[in-house]
Every structure is written in structure tokens, then in C-alpha cells.
Design a protein around this motif. Sequence first.
Motif: not given
Length: 365
Positions: A14-16, A61-65, A117-120, A152-154
Amino acid sequence: MKTLIAALRGPLRLSARPLCAGAVALLAAGPALAHATLEEGEAPVGAYAKVVVNIPHGCDGQATHTVRVELPEGFYAAKPMPKPGWELTTETGPYAAPYDNHGHEMTEGVRAITWTEGDLPDAWFDQFTFRGRVGPKLSAGDRLDFVTVQTCADGQVAWDGSDEGHPAPALTLTAAQGDGHGHHHAAADEVELGDLTIRDAFALATPPNAPVAGGFLTLVNEGAADDRLIAARSDVAGRVEIHEMAMEGDVMKMRELPDGLPIPAGETVELKPGGYHIMFMDLKGPLVEGETAAVTLVFETAGEVEVQLPIKARGAAGGHGHGQDHGMLRNGEGGKADHASAAEAGRPVMTAALLDRARDAARVN
């Protein structure tokens, strides 16, 4: 280039950024639904392999970037494929042991590839591609794991084999296809030399006593500097030349390229029937369909490399018995082909109609 970093640990990082309990549950549950895999799960020892990583979903539910793939020991000379809409970066580092890459020692290379910088979206599927070579000292049955992390975002999901729910995409190795030196061994699909890639190589079969034959291939320069194919040699012929064959109006003119063939930076040059080609002169014997002919290509900057040319039937790939077309142009003095001198002198060598008649005669005979 970034330096190689250590492999990610654990199936989920998990990110910070703080996560709510619901988001953590979604991220943890997501990978069980489908795994990251390779489109082709096998590759021969010592062969080039195109590796396609399948990413089946986002993070529930979250896009992979971001997608990052770590390259295992035993996989070298890797080159990634750019992907529209994504930024591409590579990380380089040393190999555990050097590799002989067509006469050039490789002690380091690409060890990880990242698309950012993508959006899956979670509901979509996508693929991420690169190619490289499997080490020749590995054995059939060995497995190469390509640790893959999608961000992903989170948070992140790591397909690293740390548990059954997060297997790493893997290649299982099969027996080598041949050492590439014998006359009957299969040839690799691609050969790399520095920034150059040689592919789609072949030669055309000849009838008994034919003095010449044609060889063809595609040269890709992925570097930032121009190069030039300046010479070639082969044990199957007394000499090898680089030729050009082109129609000027209704006249076919053919000539040797004394200064070689330019390979501009970032471009692809095809040697094909009816255009640029390798000319095997003073053949020492017929080229037999189904066998291979080895030719050493000499480049101005990249150096030398041996390429195996599978021998195809006359008329294959639009060749129409290319070697025989050359053989029809003789001056009667020792059977030496005189098309080059004629073209350089500006004299017509053969009209299109005569060339067609020569091809028809070669096919009948």
C-alpha cells in the motif's frame, strides 16, 4: 536510466496514503478473481522470446495507472514495446554473469520495465509487451518468473509468487531448438547486434550448377545514430555482395552497392526480392530448400554478426527465382554475371518483358 531496485516484497503493498477499511478489503480481494499471466507460457532455451503480460483488471474498482515488470536472471538483451497513452521507462543493472550476445559480452542490461501515466479501468483488460533472449545455460523445465506490480490510486498489487493467490507470470523453458551453427539447425527469428535487429531472413533455393543466389532480410535500427551494412561473407559462396535491383521505367537495372547500404537511425530497411538484396556469387554448391545458409554481415558501426538464412523454394515470397534472374545476365567469359558493370555504365540490363521470360524459363527448368 534508473538503477535496478530490489524486488517488491509481499503480495500487496500500500502507498503512504491512508486507506479506509473498505478500500483495503477491495484491494486484498481483487487479485483472487484473476491473475496476471503471460500470453505464451513457454520458450526454448537460448531463443528469443516475445513476452506479453496480461493484466486482467484494475484494483477492484480502481484503475491501474502503472505496470512494472522485473526481468529475472537468465533473460537478457531485453527491449520493451512502447504503448500508446503510457510513458515507458527502463531500469538497468548488472547481470549475475555475462552473456555472449553475438560476439559481444553483455555484463548489464534492462532489468525492469515500467509503463506509467496510463489508465486501465478495473473492468478492462490490457497487455504489456517486451522481448529478449533466454540464457543458453538454462535447462528445459526451468522457470523464469516475471514479477509484475500494478499500481492504482490507493495501493499496489504484486504478482510475485509470494502466495498462491499472487503467482508471478512465468515462462517454462523447453529444449533448445539447435545451436544455430549446423547446416540443418533452425534459425532464430531475430538476431540483435547493438541497436540493430535482423529479422525475416531467408535465401532462395537454386538448381544444380547455378552460379548465384539471393539472400533477403529486414534490418531495424533502433538507435539514435545511422549505421551501414558495408560487407558480407559466407562459406557457401566465393564472394558475397550487397546489391540493388530496381525498375527505371520499363528497364530493370541491377548493381552492387560499393559503399554499402545505409541503415538510418530509427528506420527499417528491407532487403527483398526486386529491391536490395544480398548476392551470393560463385556458389560452391546448390542451396537446398529446407536447409539453412550462414552469412556474416559486417556493419560500419555495430560490427559483425552471423545470421542463419532458411532456404525457401524458388518463387517463394515473390522471389521468382531471384538467383536465376541474375544468372541469365552473363557475358560468356567464365560465366561471370555482368549486370553490375552494365548498370553502372548506364546501359539497360534487362527489360521487364525479358525478365518475365527468364523467370518463366527458370520455373519450367
